[in-house]
Design an enzyme around this catalytic site. Structure first.
Site, PDB file in Angstrom:
ATOM      1  N   CYS A  71      29.763  19.450  19.159  1.00  0.00           N
ATOM      2  CA  CYS A  71      30.577  20.314  20.023  1.00  0.00           C
ATOM      3  C   CYS A  71      31.998  19.771  20.181  1.00  0.00           C
ATOM      4  CB  CYS A  71      29.906  20.478  21.372  1.00  0.00           C
ATOM      5  SG  CYS A  71      28.343  21.393  21.259  1.00  0.00           S
ATOM      6  N   CYS A  90      28.549  16.846  22.925  1.00  0.00           N
ATOM      7  CA  CYS A  90      27.994  15.998  21.870  1.00  0.00           C
ATOM      8  C   CYS A  90      29.004  15.914  20.721  1.00  0.00           C
ATOM      9  CB  CYS A  90      26.664  16.570  21.378  1.00  0.00           C
ATOM     10  SG  CYS A  90      26.850  18.090  20.406  1.00  0.00           S
ATOM     11  N   GLU A 121      28.359  24.933  24.436  1.00  0.00           N
ATOM     12  CA  GLU A 121      29.739  25.089  23.970  1.00  0.00           C
ATOM     13  C   GLU A 121      29.809  25.991  22.739  1.00  0.00           C
ATOM     14  OE1 GLU A 121      29.311  20.699  25.347  1.00  0.00           O
ATOM     15  OE2 GLU A 121      28.060  22.242  24.418  1.00  0.00           O
ATOM     16  N   SER A 153      28.873  16.583  29.105  1.00  0.00           N
ATOM     17  CA  SER A 153      29.792  15.973  28.136  1.00  0.00           C
ATOM     18  C   SER A 153      29.450  16.457  26.722  1.00  0.00           C
ATOM     19  CB  SER A 153      29.651  14.447  28.214  1.00  0.00           C
ATOM     20  OG  SER A 153      30.453  13.817  27.248  1.00  0.00           O
TER      21      SER A 153
END
Length: 199
Positions: free
Chosen positions: A121, A118, A94, A116
């Site tokens: 991010c 963290c 990301e 997903s």
């Protein structure tokens, strides 16, 4: 000069792989503007997964990201995790894609991420006021989707079986590297001490 990729071309995996590996700055000279307008979310997620594969092939964490302008669907930025390759503790898929996009009004954009986000991010996504995030894998890891929704960001789950299998394989092969990517070197130390104590 005629663009290499035209609007009439089908969005095959081979063509999406070319797009994944082209420098973002070269897309305007290479791709006809209408091409991206016909792509579906699954196609952008596929590009992100191909970037995750690139990172895995380089010995890194298989996480990719793509930032698009929500209205035109034009790719503004893309990238992959470079924890290992650049010795960079937080250049995740990301953050790499956001850095590649540069200074933008991110409220008008969508970010596709293969895993997903963290905490780092997810914080960057809401601090830069993204309008939407599409997550490709909540099977191997999840946790910040509710927080992002609470910040007013549209969160859609679009799990990609290839991306899920790739991250699962990586996590089994390199659990310490995966732990470091999520929580830093201290997490690796904790993982090792837990293994020694039989936990």
């Amino acid at each position: 000069m005629q663009p290499f990729i035209t609007q009439s071309m089908p969005a095959t995996d081979a063509l999406l792989n070319v797009i994944a590996h082209l420098p973002t700055r070269s897309l305007a000279a290479t791709i006809e503007p209408g091409f991206f307008g016909k792509l579906q979310d699954k196609d952008f997620m596929r590009i992100a997964v191909l970037l995750a594969q690139k990172s895995y092939d380089e010995g890194g964490c298989p996480i990719g990201g793509v930032v698009i302008e929500s209205e035109t669907r034009w790719i503004l930025g893309k990238g992959h995790n470079t924890l290992v390759q650049e010795n960079h503790p937080y250049n995740h898929g990301e953050t790499s894609a956001i850095r590649d996009a540069g200074r933008q009004d991110f409220s008008r954009t969508t970010i596709f991420t293969t895993l997903s986000p963290c905490d780092v991010c997810a914080s960057l996504i809401y601090m830069r006021q993204f309008g939407r995030v599409v997550v490709g894998d909540i099977t191997n890891a999840s946790g910040n989707e509710a927080m992002l929704r609470g910040k007013g960001i549209q969160v859609d789950i679009l799990e990609d079986p290839v991306g899920i299998a790739l991250y699962r394989k990586y996590d089994q092969e390199k659990p310490e590297q995966a732990a470091e990517d999520w929580k830093g070197v201290a997490a690796v130390r904790a993982l090792r001490s837990g293994a020694k104590s039989g936990v």
